[in-house]
Design an enzyme around this catalytic site. Structure first.
Site, PDB file in Angstrom:
ATOM      1  N   TYR A  92      26.388 -28.713  21.105  1.00 24.86           N
ATOM      2  CA  TYR A  92      27.501 -29.646  20.981  1.00 24.86           C
ATOM      3  C   TYR A  92      28.083 -29.609  19.574  1.00 24.86           C
ATOM      4  O   TYR A  92      27.360 -29.723  18.580  1.00 24.86           O
ATOM      5  CB  TYR A  92      27.004 -31.057  21.294  1.00 24.86           C
ATOM      6  CG  TYR A  92      28.076 -32.113  21.419  1.00 24.86           C
ATOM      7  CD1 TYR A  92      28.848 -32.207  22.570  1.00 24.86           C
ATOM      8  CD2 TYR A  92      28.289 -33.041  20.406  1.00 24.86           C
ATOM      9  CE1 TYR A  92      29.809 -33.194  22.714  1.00 24.86           C
ATOM     10  CE2 TYR A  92      29.252 -34.029  20.539  1.00 24.86           C
ATOM     11  CZ  TYR A  92      30.018 -34.101  21.697  1.00 24.86           C
ATOM     12  OH  TYR A  92      30.968 -35.083  21.827  1.00 24.86           O
ATOM     13  N   SER A 187      20.170 -27.584  24.009  1.00 23.02           N
ATOM     14  CA  SER A 187      20.922 -28.833  23.947  1.00 23.02           C
ATOM     15  C   SER A 187      22.130 -28.767  24.893  1.00 23.02           C
ATOM     16  O   SER A 187      21.950 -28.599  26.100  1.00 23.02           O
ATOM     17  CB  SER A 187      21.327 -29.116  22.494  1.00 23.02           C
ATOM     18  OG  SER A 187      21.772 -30.445  22.343  1.00 23.02           O
ATOM     19  N   ASP A 273      12.075 -36.127  20.803  1.00 21.47           N
ATOM     20  CA  ASP A 273      13.511 -35.834  20.786  1.00 21.47           C
ATOM     21  C   ASP A 273      14.303 -37.084  21.145  1.00 21.47           C
ATOM     22  O   ASP A 273      14.273 -37.557  22.274  1.00 21.47           O
ATOM     23  CB  ASP A 273      13.808 -34.718  21.793  1.00 21.47           C
ATOM     24  CG  ASP A 273      15.232 -34.193  21.702  1.00 21.47           C
ATOM     25  OD1 ASP A 273      16.074 -34.838  21.058  1.00 21.47           O
ATOM     26  OD2 ASP A 273      15.497 -33.132  22.293  1.00 21.47           O
ATOM     27  N   HIS A 303      14.373 -32.793  18.331  1.00 22.47           N
ATOM     28  CA  HIS A 303      15.357 -31.978  19.030  1.00 22.47           C
ATOM     29  C   HIS A 303      15.210 -30.487  18.726  1.00 22.47           C
ATOM     30  O   HIS A 303      15.699 -29.652  19.487  1.00 22.47           O
ATOM     31  CB  HIS A 303      16.767 -32.459  18.665  1.00 22.47           C
ATOM     32  CG  HIS A 303      17.836 -31.991  19.605  1.00 22.47           C
ATOM     33  ND1 HIS A 303      17.754 -32.173  20.967  1.00 22.47           N
ATOM     34  CD2 HIS A 303      19.013 -31.347  19.390  1.00 22.47           C
ATOM     35  CE1 HIS A 303      18.828 -31.660  21.555  1.00 22.47           C
ATOM     36  NE2 HIS A 303      19.604 -31.150  20.624  1.00 22.47           N
TER      37      HIS A 303
END
Length: 333
Positions: A92, A187, A273, A303
């Protein structure tokens, strides 16, 4: 951040009911049918990179609505014949960056296509090259909230369609075995890989690490971290938008795509995370549509998950299912 989600012994059995809309399949069939009206590859131009062991092309392919989407396509230099390919999706806020940034898969002997994220690239990394001409629908200004009031207007309808078309494109490129294509990402990229696995039935493999867009309803209530936190921020201002937003998000939830997946699946998650909570990844993992799936957990990581350790596990796992090129002949160039 200490572990904040469910303990591992509960995650190992966490399989919540995440219902899909009744017209989920029809929605995506119509969307992809419209996108596939155009031939996938528009252009492929070789680019100098300074890397003697890798050949790279700047590829433009037709994504959602026929929009031009950029990608880097790379092959091991000096290797002839049709190679298995890995289509990789970025996180992202990141664009495709520079052609020498992502070399793991091509150095392992695969053809490699790295898709740009339309309208992204300004959050971190080295930029992107694909605008989003459809970004004006009602909703927030960040990708995760753009057009969130309608499934047809939603940003991720476009990006997921681009991700499917990236597979169509790599299969049309010379030097690729179209029957041996895998998808991978971390992700947001992991969420896209899951979506593609649910929409393209004949993939060779799917690898998703810390996948975004899974069990979205739980994630929005569990974490304030971006990107999920951006949805909460939008709804904090637009207080009457929760019902249409939840309806829209149900069309892009990775759990629904996972149920439809048939390719072998490889997952990884850090149990600390807070960006993509581990329970949401496990929801997709347990829903995944084949028994040929594996999950790696990293109890003390967030993460970043297993980082390079996990990449080595991905290489070993994919290599056992999709053997890549074994020899590189630089002198043949």
């Amino acid at each position: 951040m200490a572990q904040f989600d469910l303990p591992l012994e509960e995650l190992e059995h966490y399989a919540p009911a995440v219902p899909a809309p009744a017209d989920f399949d029809a929605f995506w069939q119509e969307t992809l049918g419209e996108a596939r009206a155009a031939p996938p590859v528009r252009a492929a131009r070789p680019v100098p990179t300074g890397l003697r062991l890798v050949d790279t092309w700047d590829v433009t392919f037709a994504g959602f609505g026929g929009d031009p989407v950029r990608a880097w396509f790379s092959r091991p230099a000096g290797v002839t014949g049709a190679l298995p390919a890995v289509v990789e999706y970025a996180g992202y806020g990141r664009g495709r960056g520079l052609p020498h940034e992502r070399l793991t898969w091509v150095c392992a002997g695969y053809a490699h296509l790295l898709m740009d994220n339309r309208g992204q690239g300004d959050l971190y990394g080295n930029g992107g090259d694909t605008p989003d001409p459809h970004a004006g629908a009602p909703g927030g200004h960040r990708p995760v909230t753009q057009g969130i009031l309608s499934p047809h207007d939603y940003y991720y309808r476009r990006l997921i369609t681009d991700a499917v078309r990236a597979v169509d494109a790599v299969r049309a490129l010379p030097g690729v075995d179209p029957a041996r294509v895998a998808v991978a990402g971390n992700s947001q990229g992991g969420g896209l890989a899951l979506a593609v696995a649910g929409l393209v039935p004949d993939l060779a493999a799917m690898l998703a690490t810390a996948p975004f867009l899974c069990h979205i309803g739980r994630a929005v209530m569990l974490t304030d971290a971006s990107p999920y936190g951006e949805i909460a921020q939008y709804l904090a201002v637009h207080r009457d938008a929760e019902a249409p937003a939840r309806h829209t998000l149900s069309y892009v939830d990775g759990v629904s795509f996972a149920r439809r997946a048939r390719a072998p699946g490889h997952f990884g998650v850090g149990l600390r995370d807070t960006v993509c909570p581990p329970s949401t990844a496990f929801a997709a993992y347990h829903a995944y549509g084949t028994a040929d799936r594996t999950m790696h957990t990293y109890p003390f990581n967030g993460h970043e998950g297993g980082d390079a350790v996990h990449v080595r596990r991905q290489l070993d796992w994919l290599g056992a299912r999709l053997p890549a090129a074994e020899t590189f002949d630089v002198d043949s160039r």
